[in-house]
Design an enzyme around this catalytic site. Structure first.
Site, PDB file in Angstrom:
ATOM      1  N   GLU A   7       0.818  -1.212   0.000  1.00  0.00           N
ATOM      2  CA  GLU A   7       0.000   0.000   0.000  1.00  0.00           C
ATOM      3  C   GLU A   7       0.848   1.256   0.000  1.00  0.00           C
ATOM      4  OE1 GLU A   7      -0.745   2.184   2.846  1.00  0.00           O
ATOM      5  OE2 GLU A   7       0.902   1.275   3.935  1.00  0.00           O
ATOM      6  N   HIS A  62      -3.405  -3.507   3.128  1.00  0.00           N
ATOM      7  CA  HIS A  62      -2.662  -3.302   4.370  1.00  0.00           C
ATOM      8  C   HIS A  62      -2.178  -4.630   4.952  1.00  0.00           C
ATOM      9  CE1 HIS A  62      -4.191   0.825   4.342  1.00  0.00           C
ATOM     10  NE2 HIS A  62      -3.293   1.093   5.257  1.00  0.00           N
TER      11      HIS A  62
END
Length: 346
Positions: free
Chosen positions: A18, A315
């Site tokens: 990310e 994530h």
């Protein structure tokens, strides 16, 4: 988890996964725990404001303060950083982010090393306590920290005053009693849902906003009237609104939060929260999407563990990559029924 025999510096690419501040925070935590220096490039390189911002600098400086680390590149907007920790020192610390940056994310950066320390520590953290895209205080206190305590450390957190974007000014205080080692977590099922409760907080705003939010939640979820609480405070610097639902199950507690926004009706804020809770209940997994990526690091320090969750997001996958870079061990993501997955470290 065994430390490397030779603490060779690790090179990281901050744009992996990310590509946000999570890569840096996880690297800081593991560097402190494993006493392994690292160099990271491309910090937040794809963001609108790339490089180190105040909340990230606060994490670097706090990690350095508890370990007398040698640091290079810790300046505003820097996209490269070198960090070489010394031994972590327990103690009483106060860190002020200086903005509405998340106190929760700062806590999660420092906690792994301090919860494995040689003595008790107390942290006072100033900044934001209810931030978009960051764990709220209630989430930390009711969902995340109970999982940490189940592993052996005893961590108690107190909300001194709330802090909202953009003024911040919030404060939390956390007492950490460390453990000699961490017990592995195994969370294969949620078990029976025992009860739900909902609370809404307004800071320097009319209580009626919180009451309207709770009315929507009561209509949309199985929350009994005694499980609804509205709070108003003037004891803060910032103005804001937070509402959250706690889902208490046999084997885990999950917390879902929403923050009021200027120009967005209270009913709309609350309905989005209702939808998130319903989605979690419908999936019938114990670990929700946010807790999933936050449990990986303490589980890695324990050396093993696993849980059932929904398909991992960016994530969670980023966390897996950073942990593997530091430890050489990779979490396995195995498909289960109903589109769920088991994430395990064996």
């Amino acid at each position: 988890m065994n430390q490397p025999e030779v603490a060779q510096s690790l090179s990281l690419d901050g744009s992996i996964g990310e590509g946000g501040g999570q890569v840096l925070r996880t690297a800081l935590s593991l560097s402190l725990c494993l006493q392994r220096p690292f160099h990271i490039d491309n910090i937040r390189i794809g963001r609108d404001r790339p490089g180190l911002q105040p909340q990230h600098l606060a994490a670097v400086r706090a990690a350095a303060a508890i370990s007398d680390a040698e640091v290079e590149g810790a300046g505003p907007g820097s996209t490269s950083l070198s960090f070489a920790p010394g031994p972590v020192r327990a103690g009483v610390y106060r860190f002020d982010i200086g903005t509405a940056g998340s106190t929760g994310l700062l806590l999660q950066t420092l906690l792994p090393a301090l919860m494995l320390g040689e003595d008790e520590s107390t942290l006072t953290l100033d900044g934001g306590t209810h931030n978009p895209r960051a764990p709220t205080f209630e989430y930390l206190n009711q969902a995340f920290l109970p999982m940490i305590n189940r592993m052996g450390p005893q961590v108690q957190a107190e909300l001194i005053r709330p802090g909202f974007h953009p003024e911040g000014g919030g404060r939390i205080r956390v007492h950490i009693r460390p453990a000699v080692h961490l017990w592995p977590l195994q969370i294969p099922r949620r078990g029976k849902v025992l009860t739900l409760d909902a609370q809404a907080l307004v800071a320097k705003l009319p209580l009626e906003i919180a009451e309207r939010e709770l009315a929507v939640i009561q209509a949309g979820l199985a929350v009994h009237a005694g499980g609804l609480q509205a709070h108003r405070t003037e004891d803060c610097i910032s103005t804001g609104n937070a509402v959250w639902v706690s889902v208490y199950s046999e084997h885990i507690t999950e917390v879902f939060s929403a923050l009021g926004e200027k120009g967005v009706p209270a009913e709309e804020v609350a309905q989005g929260l209702v939808d998130a809770v319903r989605a979690y209940l419908d999936e019938d997994v114990p670990v929700g999407p946010w807790l999933a990526d936050q449990l990986l690091l303490p589980m890695a320090l324990a050396g093993q563990g696993g849980f059932r969750t929904i398909q991992p997001g960016s994530h969670t996958r980023t966390q897996i990559e950073v942990i593997a870079a530091f430890t050489g061990r990779r979490f396995q993501v195995r498909t289960a029924d109903h589109g769920h997955v088991f994430i395990t470290l064996e």
